[in-house]
Design a protein around this motif. Structure first.
Motif, mmCIF file in Angstrom:
data_model
loop_
_atom_site.group_PDB
_atom_site.id
_atom_site.type_symbol
_atom_site.label_atom_id
_atom_site.label_comp_id
_atom_site.label_asym_id
_atom_site.label_seq_id
_atom_site.Cartn_x
_atom_site.Cartn_y
_atom_site.Cartn_z
ATOM 1 N N ASP A 1 -3.907 7.101 0.017
ATOM 2 C CA ASP A 1 -4.707 5.888 0.160
ATOM 3 C C ASP A 1 -5.372 5.978 1.520
ATOM 4 O OD1 ASP A 1 -5.825 3.413 0.534
ATOM 5 O OD2 ASP A 1 -3.991 2.264 0.155
ATOM 6 N N THR B 1 2.813 6.264 -7.147
ATOM 7 C CA THR B 1 1.807 7.117 -7.789
ATOM 8 C C THR B 1 2.225 8.572 -7.747
ATOM 9 O OG1 THR B 1 0.007 5.599 -7.253
ATOM 10 C CG2 THR B 1 -0.591 7.880 -7.727
ATOM 11 N N ALA C 1 -0.577 12.143 -3.262
ATOM 12 C CA ALA C 1 -1.290 10.876 -3.442
ATOM 13 C C ALA C 1 -1.704 10.363 -2.075
ATOM 14 C CB ALA C 1 -0.413 9.849 -4.147
ATOM 15 N N VAL D 1 1.319 4.143 -3.137
ATOM 16 C CA VAL D 1 1.150 5.584 -2.947
ATOM 17 C C VAL D 1 2.411 6.321 -3.369
ATOM 18 C CG1 VAL D 1 0.824 7.390 -1.210
ATOM 19 C CG2 VAL D 1 -0.563 5.321 -1.126
ATOM 20 N N ARG E 1 0.840 -1.211 0.000
ATOM 21 C CA ARG E 1 0.000 0.000 0.000
ATOM 22 C C ARG E 1 0.869 1.253 0.000
ATOM 23 N NH1 ARG E 1 -4.084 0.526 4.619
ATOM 24 N NH2 ARG E 1 -4.775 2.282 3.323
ATOM 25 N N HIS E 2 1.861 1.288 0.882
ATOM 26 C CA HIS E 2 2.760 2.436 0.940
ATOM 27 C C HIS E 2 3.486 2.614 -0.392
ATOM 28 C CE1 HIS E 2 2.121 1.380 5.153
ATOM 29 N NE2 HIS E 2 2.593 2.549 5.525
ATOM 30 N N VAL F 1 -5.595 6.816 -4.325
ATOM 31 C CA VAL F 1 -5.005 5.509 -4.596
ATOM 32 C C VAL F 1 -5.835 4.435 -3.894
ATOM 33 C CG1 VAL F 1 -2.955 4.063 -4.340
ATOM 34 C CG2 VAL F 1 -2.710 6.529 -4.785
#
Length: 753
Positions: A650, A597, A648, A594, A590-591, A711
């Motif tokens: 999430d 992106t 960005a 981001v 996940r990190h 994201v």
């Protein structure tokens, strides 16, 4: 892992007495509420404590969180409307009564010193205990980017229960089996799409229908409203000028009070002398907690009297000669000798045969909040209200529970006799959770019973008597393994000194905590990066300077320390800052998504003009992951211009993407103002800054071009958006300055000269 604070919290909870804890736990209330709880009028029908319908076909949602520009009234109403299948144009919002049903449990859970990915028995135990404690205390509050996270299940459940009740009411009205009915676009229909009844037509058919167990909630694939940029419910009133902020409160017989706080922290007025007689329009002058107040027919007259017509005898606070240089020296001593309130260790601590040390020291100053709406509170004390004394308080606040608690204490009346009316907030940022204004305003109201008094602080009083973001000092140290041709990272350690923001909360709120102080100002969550070995020592500093919660709290400065040092490590290892972060985040998809992106959207690696640079930073906070790239220009080597910021985020499931983008832009500007200009300094026990000329903010003409990219990292857990946009901007700009000039800035605010 050694974690003394964690063990202390568990000991405090368990050692407090299992019998008494169990007694209180059984009094925890459900979160659905009765149908009569939510101010139900004659032409309305309550469906539960969160939603009611009216004959005009409107759907009114209880929103117990303060609207301070973050769009929370809209976001929370969307949760209910989605599960009800209501039309958005029929949805309204109202403040509900203060009741434990509307408590914010997540705000307490989020205060625990854990990273979201941490697990284990001790983590589970503390989450359970604090969640139960929140159910008992019933504290209403808005902060910590917890409003949507806390409401995600309770308010969706309320919407689903309301939908079920409407189906059964329509079945009663039409004489049709529930199985033949559905709800769509704000009305009950047959499965063939033909209408059976609008919501308004069912007001008289809800009656004595029992509330059934909550039905299953919708799957994300079934959402019709959530995830859409629906228009905000608070905007029309604000555009038309009909919205009521605290400063707009006007009541019959209203008096106005101006305030003069003691010049030094912790000081008070021991007496005063009016020069001559009280001027026309002034009712009285009184001593209030922290200073004196003049009460009159206009604020201007009252303020003029305080400035020109009164001599005050001040009793100084505990450190009347305190200055910033002395404080920094104390912090430097604590850096060397202070006992950590919390220590974290991760990874192995093996030492390579040959190492080199990289070390850097970072500083962050005190910061004021400076909300756009000046600090204010209106109070009215009535000697006989329904046969007993009554106290009403109108104010922009972030916790009516705390305001009621403080007001009752000053007036010496039961809390049940205090009513808090929460208005719109012209900005909060954590400042409006403090109770200093309500204490002063209630003291004024007691001096002129039966008449409402509106206390208003000048901007000078606001900046000089805030509850500041703590100042902080940090030392990062890394050992590089240079035993081979290509050096690599062996270990990192951070030692950090900061005051605690929680130690100055009302005693009742923190009485369940052990006494040694929360290291909240140090933002002690585990870093996302895969360091071979990591150690944190968080030292809590004592101090007479009042500190409190500031937008993103400890993350606002620890992100600057951490992400600046990551860049310094990349330089020492001769790696690109973005690529170095990618390596360290290889096991955090996940990190990593981001980070990649934001780099892609910012054009990372593309050539820039001379004197320009890009900097990158990433921070996980409040359940969300945010990365930002700042593009700066330093054309003359002295003038810093932030040209562009790419962001960005999430945040898990997105309720309203337009609100997410607004909050990221807001957080960037707020954080950028602090990064470029924010600094509270002390001399002779008092704050030197007074107003915007010496405590500046980013102006519209100097604001960077901003783009925000949402994201989807696949997490089903909702994250916050009000605060996570602030932490990455300062390190992103500092890193960009280094890229542009080769000059490393390790102190905030960022100054090239």
């Amino acid at each position: 892992m050694k974690l003394t604070r964690r063990k202390a919290i568990i000991g405090g909870i368990v050692g407090g007495g299992l019998l008494s804890v169990g007694f209180w736990f059984v009094r925890e209330r459900d979160r659905l509420g009765s149908r009569t709880l939510f101010n139900v009028k004659a032409d309305e029908a309550g469906l539960n404590g969160w939603v009611k319908i009216a004959r005009d076909d409107s759907v009114t949602v209880a929103v117990p969180r303060a609207e301070m520009g973050q769009g929370i009234h809209t976001a929370l109403a969307m949760l209910v409307a989605e599960e009800m299948d209501a039309r958005w144009d029929q949805v309204r919002v109202e403040d509900p009564p203060e009741d434990g049903v509307y408590r914010n449990v997540e705000m307490l859970i989020d205060s625990l010193p854990f990273s979201p990915e941490e697990a284990g028995l001790d983590v589970d135990l503390q989450h359970w205990a604090v969640g139960k404690l929140g159910g008992v205390l019933g504290v209403l509050g808005t902060g910590g980017s917890t409003a949507t996270r806390d409401a995600w299940l309770p308010m969706r459940t309320a919407g689903a229960v309301a939908r079920d009740l409407l189906l059964r009411a329509a079945s009663r009205k039409a004489g049709l089996p529930v199985a033949q009915l559905t709800v769509s676009e704000g009305e009950v229909r047959r499965k063939d799409g033909s209408r059976v009844a609008t919501f308004g037509e069912l007001v008289d058919f809800v009656g004595d229908l029992s509330t059934m167990p909550p039905p299953p909630l919708k799957k994300p694939s079934e959402f019709k409203l959530l995830g859409k940029p629906l228009p905000r419910l608070d905007i029309p009133a604000k555009v038309m000028g009909t919205a009521t902020f605290g400063i707009d409160v006007r009541l019959p017989g209203l008096l106005h009070a101006a305030m003069l706080n003691a010049p030094t922290f912790g000081g008070r007025a021991s007496g005063f002398t009016v020069k001559g007689s009280l001027p026309k329009g002034i009712e009285t002058v009184i001593i209030v907690p922290g200073g004196i107040a003049a009460i009159g027919s206009s604020w201007w007259r009252a303020n003029k009297l305080l400035k020109e017509g009164i001599d005050v005898q001040w009793q100084a606070g505990p450190e009347p000669k305190l200055d910033s240089a002395t404080l920094w020296k104390r912090y430097e001593e604590l850096m060397e000798t202070g006992e950590p309130a919390l220590t974290r260790t991760l990874g192995s601590e093996g030492k390579p045969a040959k190492t080199e040390t990289v070390e850097a020291i970072y500083r962050a100053p005190y910061l004021a909040h400076t909300p756009m709406e000046p600090m204010n509170c209106t109070a009215r004390f009535t000697k006989q209200q329904a046969g007993k004394p009554g106290l009403d308080v109108w104010m922009p606040n972030q916790s009516p529970t705390l305001m009621r608690f403080a007001a009752a204490g000053i007036a010496r009346v039961p809390q049940a006799d205090v009513t808090v009316h929460t208005t719109f907030l012209g900005g909060g940022f954590g400042r409006r959770v403090e109770v200093d204004l309500v204490r002063q305003a209630v003291t004024c109201a007691l001096a002129v019973p039966e008449r409402p008094v509106q206390l208003l602080w000048s901007r000078e009083e606001d900046i000089r008597h805030d509850y500041y973001r703590p100042m902080a000092l940090a030392r990062w140290r890394a050992e590089l393994d240079v035993s081979q041709a290509a050096p690599k990272l062996a270990s990192v350690a951070k030692r950090q000194v900061a005051q605690s923001s929680t130690d100055q909360l009302p005693t009742r709120v923190i009485s369940w905590l052990p006494p040694q102080g929360q290291p909240e100002g140090n933002a002690v969550e585990n870093p996302p990066y895969a360091f071979p070995s990591y150690r944190l020592d968080a030292v809590v500093a004592d101090g007479s300077v009042p500190v409190g919660f500031w937008r993103s709290v400890g993350h606002s400065h620890t992100a600057f320390f951490d992400e600046s040092f990551i860049d310094e490590l990349a330089l020492a290892l001769k790696k690109d800052p973005f690529e170095f972060r990618r390596e360290l985040l290889a096991d955090k998809p996940r990190h990593l998504k981001v980070l990649e992106t934001v780099a892609r959207e910012a054009g990372w690696g593309q050539k820039l003009p001379p004197g320009s640079g890009r900097g990158i930073a990433l921070r996980a906070s409040f359940g969300s992951i945010v990365a930002q790239v700042a593009e700066v220009s330093v054309p003359d080597g002295q003038t810093l211009q932030v040209k562009r910021v790419t962001c960005a985020i999430d945040c898990g499931p997105v309720v309203n993407p337009a609100i997410v983008r607004m909050q990221m832009e807001s957080g960037i500007i707020y954080g950028l103002s602090a990064a470029l200009y924010g600094e509270i300094t002390l001399a002779d026990g008092a704050v030197e800054q007074a107003n915007f000329p010496d405590y500046d903010a980013v102006r519209l003409a100097d604001a960077p071009v901003m783009s925000v990219h949402l994201v989807d990292g696949g997490s089903p857990v909702v994250g916050g958006v009000g605060e996570p946009g602030t932490p990455p901007i300062a390190p992103a700009v500092a890193n960009a300055v280094f890229a542009a000039t080769g000059k490393r800035l390790r102190s905030l605010p960022l100054r090239l000269t």
